[in-house]
Write an enzyme that holds these catalytic residues in place. Structure first.
Site, mmCIF file in Angstrom:
data_model
loop_
_atom_site.group_PDB
_atom_site.id
_atom_site.type_symbol
_atom_site.label_atom_id
_atom_site.label_comp_id
_atom_site.label_asym_id
_atom_site.label_seq_id
_atom_site.Cartn_x
_atom_site.Cartn_y
_atom_site.Cartn_z
ATOM 1 N N SER A 1 -9.911 -0.628 7.048
ATOM 2 C CA SER A 1 -9.293 -0.414 5.739
ATOM 3 C C SER A 1 -8.591 -1.618 5.142
ATOM 4 C CB SER A 1 -8.296 0.752 5.805
ATOM 5 O OG SER A 1 -8.985 1.979 5.726
ATOM 6 N N SER B 1 -9.798 1.630 2.796
ATOM 7 C CA SER B 1 -8.927 2.424 1.958
ATOM 8 C C SER B 1 -7.848 1.638 1.225
ATOM 9 C CB SER B 1 -8.239 3.483 2.812
ATOM 10 O OG SER B 1 -7.329 2.888 3.713
ATOM 11 N N LYS C 1 0.863 -1.190 0.000
ATOM 12 C CA LYS C 1 0.000 0.000 0.000
ATOM 13 C C LYS C 1 0.892 1.230 0.000
ATOM 14 C CE LYS C 1 -3.948 1.909 2.631
ATOM 15 N NZ LYS C 1 -4.791 1.736 3.837
#
Lengths: 490, 485
Positions: free
Chosen positions: A178, A154, A79
């Site tokens: 997330s 997210s 990420k």
């Protein structure tokens, strides 16, 4: 052998036994990613040359019969809020568009030691604020099971990369769901470890008391494998537990016989819970019962307060953590200002997207003199009550089972106009962050449209290994393991 | 109506740690700008602070020296304000659970003892340094993350002199325990003041004015005086007191208005989530307390009691811990504390000043050597001029012991009256005019004879014996000559 449909455990074994080279594995994944990423949008940035060089180095060591790590040759996606020197660290924000970190995240170092291969950085909601990855300032990420739908967020890029077969493993971060929510929406395993199990050093902070780094995988075993690599003490993170982490793979096949699994009645009574999701989760719980688990009803009565409490605590911390992006020292700097206040204001005005601004304003407000007691302090008290709720429930049950998200993947734009409806997609995940306990999302079926549904298992703090054991037991009976989305033009 | 001035001080002292408070960078900012920095003190995205245990202990040591209590639990908080010398735009400080509180210092102004309360002393990180030129500003972040102990006094001071005395004793105390080098000019000790005026007998404080950047003791006294005058004037005229923050210019010795505050700054303090609270065991506190040296006021009292020094001598020695230790070594070796104090305070201090020797450790004359010299004087082996001349040679690097030099160079004073009489007769014979003068009762001429005999004896004559011989020769009461001297 389709290399992109192998699990991480299978890849590591094959590479070590020279059945396949790390280079071949990486090439296969890069080829799939390069072909489909333009549509899926999971990766913001792919560093193919670096990935190939790392793979070649692993192969060279294997040919010299030197020892290699547990994830030798396994491609991993990161990420883009985790620091890897040489690659951008954008957090999908314009304000960090050209920022490259001069230091390495702890988890990245740990994966390097395990001989994993980084393919690149994945898309996210700007600064990890969102539940659909639509708040990225860079690009859209599409759900590999239906490209009209969001991947969740997210960590939508990491979830999509794993579901699409770009990488068998990815890391994300979870502040209020997330990791688990996009894992659920993309049909993979996603785990938020106990707060303090994985060092946050090198993770760009959103809500410091809530953030944890955790894995995406297509099997529970793979999640355990990467947890072994990234967990444990790190003196650079004072909130990280100082005792060695257990071997998460050791007891994976011990089953659930005799384990008490709690069902929080409030979670199944919420009005927004989709009927198909509810049915799939209850069926999963039944399957666990058949495996010998005992089901008990528990109460997590503070559920309704979780979302408001979270949006006070998380935004307060975010308003502070994001204060540093001012254009003075690094990142985006606004042009054409002639004093420092204007430079700060214009940089932040240009650099941040609207959801980030909304949360900074919210957080600034709740910390302001005159409002602190009414909002922030009260939220901390509710947070304590939520933790007590969990403690009480874990007095009766070893684990808690619940839905991950109230719905399956929704369509783009469906919730962007109404932030509250977006915030409610985290209703089942947020409490665990507030209570610092671990939770994992494992696939438990699909809805009538074929979109994945996730089962959430929650454990007491630092009961992460027991939690993975139950998840593995469920995966065993469900057969919902290592499902790679069939992409168009495959 | 009579008014009184009420003063409280906020002092920031940089702690003498090897490394910064929340990262491993060297705690040195005399180096090239932005060289002692790392991602943590630069506030890069994704980094975390880690508390430096040494900094915490040094802070605790300073707090204990200021008679503060150490609570069993303390935490850090974030204080927010936007400024380019603060890379995170928040400072890690301590808000509602400081690491120490409720201390005091006993000051002495013109012989009057007074206890000044210390509300709290807490730890925080220093900011960087901005440097401005006409068209740009640059920032040096070497200082960012230097550990600071912020010491907040109660509003217990009633004059600039009291504030100065408090600040001086505070500085001395922190220097004694070695937690800070307290250099006001270089900014390792910084002082801000809160000042207000109220009618005598009134409990509530008047409207507060603040003074920043008084980076010298003199500056503190002058600036407080100037602001006090303004507040007195305004109060007497019945004007509303504005809440002003003043700056102080050291060159002009003047105060200037920095800003007028409408309301208090909102720093949006909240608990630092990256640092767990610190549990401070009683054992830890006692371990640190055990490392405290004798503190200034205790040393002062002991010097008066143990060595019968005057208040003045004890005060002078108290001001300089290494000099006080040097004095004690001389006093013990010589068994003569009174003369030791005189020599250390006068001769040693003077030589150090003249030779620009900054600390006693660099002074070439060791305490035992000075003690030996003192013993030679005390035992009447040498006279004072010889002693001073010898001292000067020792300061210049003479390595032989005073005893050996006296022996080798026959510097022992001559008190043998036969030799002195012989010399006197020679001088009388050669100087009939002066002899006639003294015989006619002009006793002042005796001093001329003393000088001549000294010259004749190459400075080694015992002054008392010389006087005795002259008195006898001319039939004068020796007491008269002694007095003239």
């Amino acid at each position: 052998m389709e290399l992109t449909s192998l699990t991480a455990a299978e890849i590591a074994a094959a590479v070590k036994n020279k059945k396949v080279s790390a280079r071949e594995v990486v090439d296969a994944h890069l080829a799939r990613a390069e072909k489909h990423n333009p549509v899926i949008g999971a990766f913001l940035h792919i560093d193919a040359a670096e990935a190939r060089a790392t793979a070649d180095a692993v192969d060279a060591r294997i040919s010299r019969k030197e020892p290699v790590g547990a994830l030798a040759g396994v491609p991993v996606a990161l990420k883009d809020n985790l620091a890897l020197p040489g690659q951008p660290l954008t957090c999908s924000s314009k304000i960090l568009k050209n920022f490259k970190p001069p230091f390495t995240a702890h988890v990245v170092e740990q994966l390097q030691k395990a001989d994993a291969v980084f393919l690149g950085k994945t898309n996210l909601d700007e600064f990890a604020m969102g539940s659909s990855t639509e708040n990225s300032a860079m690009q859209l990420t599409r759900n590999p099971w239906n490209t009209d739908c969001v991947p969740g967020g997210s960590s939508g890029g990491s979830a999509a990369a794993v579901a699409a077969g770009f990488a068998p493993l990815a890391l994300g971060s979870d502040t209020g769901g997330s990791i688990r929510q996009p894992a659920s929406l993309c049909g993979c395993v996603g785990m938020k470890p106990s707060y303090g199990l994985v060092s946050r050093y090198g993770l760009v902070a959103f809500g410091s008391s809530l953030d944890q780094i955790g894995p995406f995988a297509r099997s529970v075993e793979d999640a355990a494998l990467i947890m072994n690599a990234i967990s444990g003490p790190d003196r650079r993170d004072s909130t990280c537990r100082n005792t060695p982490a257990p071997d998460f793979t050791a007891n994976l096949n011990q089953g659930v016989k005799g384990l008490k699994i709690g069902l929080p009645k409030e979670y199944f009574e919420t009005s927004g819970l989709n009927a198909e999701v509810k049915a799939a989760v209850l069926a999963a719980v039944d399957a666990l019962k058949k495996e010998g688990a005992e089901l008990v009803e528990v109460s997590l009565s503070m559920l309704d307060y979780a979302v408001p409490t979270y949006y006070i605590v998380a935004t307060a911390e975010a308003s502070s953590n994001l204060a540093r992006y001012d254009g003075a020292h690094y990142g985006h700097r606004a042009e054409g200002t002639d004093n420092i206040i204007d430079l700060f204001s214009k940089t932040r005005e240009e650099g941040f997207g609207s959801e980030v601004k909304r949360r900074i304003m919210l957080g600034t407000y709740v910390l302001s003199a005159g409002y602190y007691d009414a909002y922030y302090l009260r939220a901390l008290k509710v947070r304590t009550r939520i933790a007590q709720d969990f403690a009480q429930a874990f007095g009766k049950a070893d684990l808690i089972a619940s839905p991950v998200a109230p719905e399956t993947a929704f369509r783009f734009g469906e919730k962007t106009a109404d932030p509250i409806s977006m915030y409610l997609s985290d209703i089942y995940t947020i409490s665990t962050n507030l209570a610092a306990v671990p939770a994992v999302s494992v696939p438990c079926g699909v809805d009538s449209q074929g979109m994945p549904i996730g089962l959430q298992l929650t454990a007491p703090r630092f009961g992460d290994d027991l939690m993975l054991r139950a998840a593995a037991a469920y995966e065993q009976v469900s057969g919902l393991r290592n499902r790679v989305a069939p992409l168009q033009g495959n | 109506m009579d008014y009184e001035i009420v003063i409280g001080l906020e002092v920031h002292a940089q702690l003498l740690t090897e490394t910064k408070i929340f990262c491993g960078c060297r705690n040195k900012f005399t180096h090239e700008p932005n060289t002692n920095v790392c991602p943590v003190c630069l506030g890069q995205p994704g980094v975390l602070p880690v508390l430096n245990k040494k900094a915490f202990e040094l802070g605790m040591k300073g707090a204990l020296a200021l008679n503060c209590e150490i609570p069993p639990r303390t935490k850090f908080d974030r204080k927010h304000y936007y400024y380019p010398d603060l890379p995170k735009n928040y400072q890690i400080s301590q808000y509602d659970l400081p690491m120490s509180e409720r201390g005091y210092l006993d000051i002495n102004v013109d012989g009057v003892e007074k206890r000044i309360g210390i509300t709290r002393a807490h730890l925080e990180e220093d900011a960087g340094k901005l440097m401005h030129s006409t068209d740009s500003s640059v920032v040096d972040l070497n200082r960012t993350g230097t550990p600071l102990l912020e010491i907040v006094s109660e509003p217990d001071m009633r004059s600039g002199a009291e504030a100065k005395a408090y600040l001086e004793l505070l500085k001395l105390t922190l220097e004694y325990v070695g937690v800070s080098d307290c250099n006001m000019e270089e900014g390792s000790l910084r002082c801000d003041a809160n000042i207000s005026v109220r009618p005598f007998g009134q409990k509530e404080l008047g409207t507060k004015n603040e003074i920043k950047n008084m980076n010298s003791f003199k500056g503190v006294e002058i600036a407080l005086q100037l602001v006090a005058e303004k507040l007195f004037d305004a109060t007497k005229k019945g004007e509303k007191i504005e809440q002003v923050t003043w700056g102080y210019s050291i060159e002009k010795q003047k105060i200037f208005k920095m800003r007028v505050k409408e309301e208090a700054n909102d720093y949006r303090y909240f608990p630092e989530p990256d640092l767990p609270p610190v549990e401070v065991s009683r054992e830890w506190v006692e371990q640190v307390r055990a490392t405290l040296p004798e503190l200034p006021r205790a040393k002062h009292t002991r010097f008066m009691d143990e060595y019968s020094l005057s208040d003045y001598d004890a005060s002078v020695l108290m001001q300089d811990k290494p000099l006080a230790a040097y004095f004690e070594d001389v006093a013990k070796a010589s068994g003569n504390p009174k003369d030791s104090a005189n020599w250390v305070i006068n001769d040693v201090a003077r030589e150090m000043k003249e030779r620009n020797i900054s600390g006693i450790s660099a002074f070439p004359v060791k305490p035992e050597t000075l003690a030996e010299l003192l013993a030679l004087v005390k035992g009447n082996t040498i006279n004072m001029p010889t002693a001073r001349a010898l001292f000067a040679r020792l300061v210049q690097g003479e390595t032989a012991s005073p005893k050996d030099i006296v022996e080798k160079e026959c510097l022992a004073q001559v008190s043998d009256s036969g030799a002195l009489k012989e010399a006197l007769e020679k001088i009388v014979a050669a100087n009939p005019k002066q002899a006639a003068e003294i015989e006619s009762g002009k006793h002042q001429t005796a001093m001329w004879f003393v000088g001549q005999i000294m010259k004749e004896m190459k400075g080694k004559a015992d002054p008392q014996s010389v006087t005795q011989v002259i008195a006898e020769r001319f039939g004068i009461d020796p007491g008269l000559l002694q007095k003239k001297k």
